[in-house]
Design an enzyme around this catalytic site. Structure first.
Site, PDB file in Angstrom:
ATOM      1  N   HIS A 239      -7.273   7.371  -1.435  1.00 33.08           N
ATOM      2  CA  HIS A 239      -5.826   7.128  -1.302  1.00 33.08           C
ATOM      3  C   HIS A 239      -5.156   7.407  -2.657  1.00 33.08           C
ATOM      4  O   HIS A 239      -4.663   6.502  -3.335  1.00 33.08           O
ATOM      5  CB  HIS A 239      -5.643   5.672  -0.881  1.00 33.08           C
TER       6      HIS A 239
ATOM      7  N   GLU B 235      -3.630  11.962   0.286  1.00 34.30           N
ATOM      8  CA  GLU B 235      -4.863  11.235   0.543  1.00 34.30           C
ATOM      9  C   GLU B 235      -5.867  12.123   1.288  1.00 34.30           C
ATOM     10  O   GLU B 235      -5.580  12.609   2.379  1.00 34.30           O
ATOM     11  CB  GLU B 235      -4.550   9.984   1.353  1.00 34.30           C
TER      12      GLU B 235
HETATM   13  C1  BG6 Z   1      -0.701   4.774   3.307  1.00 34.97           C
HETATM   14  C2  BG6 Z   1      -0.126   4.532   4.670  1.00 34.97           C
HETATM   15  O1  BG6 Z   1      -1.922   5.416   3.450  1.00 34.97           O
HETATM   16  O2  BG6 Z   1      -0.898   3.529   2.617  1.00 34.97           O
HETATM   17  C3  BG6 Z   1       1.161   3.715   4.533  1.00 34.97           C
HETATM   18  O3  BG6 Z   1       0.088   5.764   5.309  1.00 34.97           O
HETATM   19  C4  BG6 Z   1       0.910   2.431   3.741  1.00 34.97           C
HETATM   20  O4  BG6 Z   1       1.665   3.409   5.830  1.00 34.97           O
HETATM   21  C5  BG6 Z   1       0.291   2.801   2.406  1.00 34.97           C
HETATM   22  O5  BG6 Z   1       2.111   1.712   3.563  1.00 34.97           O
HETATM   23  C6  BG6 Z   1      -0.009   1.621   1.476  1.00 34.97           C
HETATM   24  O6  BG6 Z   1      -0.882   0.719   2.080  1.00 34.97           O
HETATM   25  P1  BG6 Z   1      -1.330  -0.596   1.327  1.00 34.97           P
HETATM   26  O7  BG6 Z   1      -2.205  -1.360   2.294  1.00 34.97           O
HETATM   27  O8  BG6 Z   1      -2.087  -0.192   0.105  1.00 34.97           O
HETATM   28  O9  BG6 Z   1      -0.058  -1.346   0.981  1.00 34.97           O
END
Ligand code: BG6
Length: 277
Positions: free
Chosen positions: A153, A253
């Site tokens: 991510h 990602e």
């Molecule tokens: C992304 C998603 O991968 O991660 C989003 O597509 C999400 O919808 C974002 O808000 C952040 O997620 P987190 O759990 O780290 O707040």
């Protein structure tokens, strides 16, 4: 060089450095939270409100989403549990003066089996040089198959969200997670509102073009890519970031998400690889 360090609150990380680059990787989540080439600005964005809290995912860097991307498995926490698991450094070595390899591992525990009742070995191999190479290998150590979705991510540091374009996803089908509708991307991606899309059938290089730099992302063992920027309102609601932080990063990602899931039979393994340069 690999140095084991910790912050005052006990949060442990390793600092990996060589002539070409430097990285900091938390043991919690095997989370790369800093990567910069020597004498250059960081390539990864890390929220300046990050408090390195034990048990809470860092906002920025490269969280590992595993064994579930987003809410792909509704029985698990968002993005799974590996990003807050305590990983081990398995080995490390200097390949040459410009290149260092380090491997982290995570196994199932009593707590992980309460969430997801499977036995596994998860290995993250990182090769740090001017290029950042990551290989995340999942091995099924169980006697029954299991299904995973996952992602690197990656939060990329950018000059400003209005300056960037993403190339390489034109003509790819995608799911817009904000409307739950399927479309086909036409042209490069630029940003003027909240963006949260899962691209499928991606097999080629992706370029993040900024005012004065271009970053290349190449994925293997993956055909899905998630592009995300929370924009104004969601950014205000998000934990661990300033209200205007959405201007400073974009997430691209490298994933096995949604239809690009993997089912592993006992003893089978799968590697998701990303090369960032
Ligand atoms: C992304 C998603 O991968 O991660 C989003 O597509 C999400 O919808 C974002 O808000 C952040 O997620 P987190 O759990 O780290 O707040």
């Amino acid at each position: 060089m690999v140095e084991f360090k910790k912050f005052e609150n006990g949060f442990e990380y390793v600092e990996v450095s060589n002539n070409a680059a430097r990285a900091r990787i938390a043991l919690q989540g095997a989370h790369i939270f800093h990567f910069a080439r020597t004498n250059e600005e960081p390539i990864l964005w890390l929220s300046d409100t990050s408090d390195f809290e034990i048990g809470k995912a860092l906002r920025g860097g490269i969280p590992l989403c595993w064994p579930s991307f987003g809410m792909n498995n509704p029985d698990l926490p968002q993005h799974g549990f590996a990003r807050v698991g305590m990983w081990r450094v398995e080995n490390h070595r200097e390949i040459d003066e410009n290149s260092t390899q380090i491997t982290f591992t995570l196994n199932d525990t009593k707590q992980s089996r309460e969430l997801w009742n499977h036995s596994f070995l998860l290995e993250l191999k990182v090769i740090l040089s001017e290029t950042l190479i990551m290989e995340l290998t999942t091995t099924n150590l169980d006697d029954k198959p299991f299904k995973i979705t996952q992602a690197f991510h990656t939060y990329f540091q950018i000059s400003d969200i209005s300056n960037i374009a993403i190339e390489g996803l034109s003509d790819k089908p995608y799911l817009d997670a904000l409307t739950d509708k399927h479309h086909v991307q036409k042209g490069d991606i630029t940003f003027f509102e909240e963006f949260d899309c899962v691209f499928q059938e991606v097999g080629s290089e992706i370029l993040l073009i900024d005012k004065n730099s271009t970053i290349s992302i190449k994925n293997e063992g993956s055909s899905s890519v998630v592009v995300w920027n929370p924009w104004i309102e969601k950014c205000k609601r998000m934990s661990g970031m300033r209200d205007d932080a959405y201007r400073e990063f974009v997430c691209i990602e490298s994933a096995n998400a949604f239809e690009d899931f993997k089912i592993l039979e006992p003893k089978e393994y799968h590697t998701l690889k990303a090369t960032i340069c």
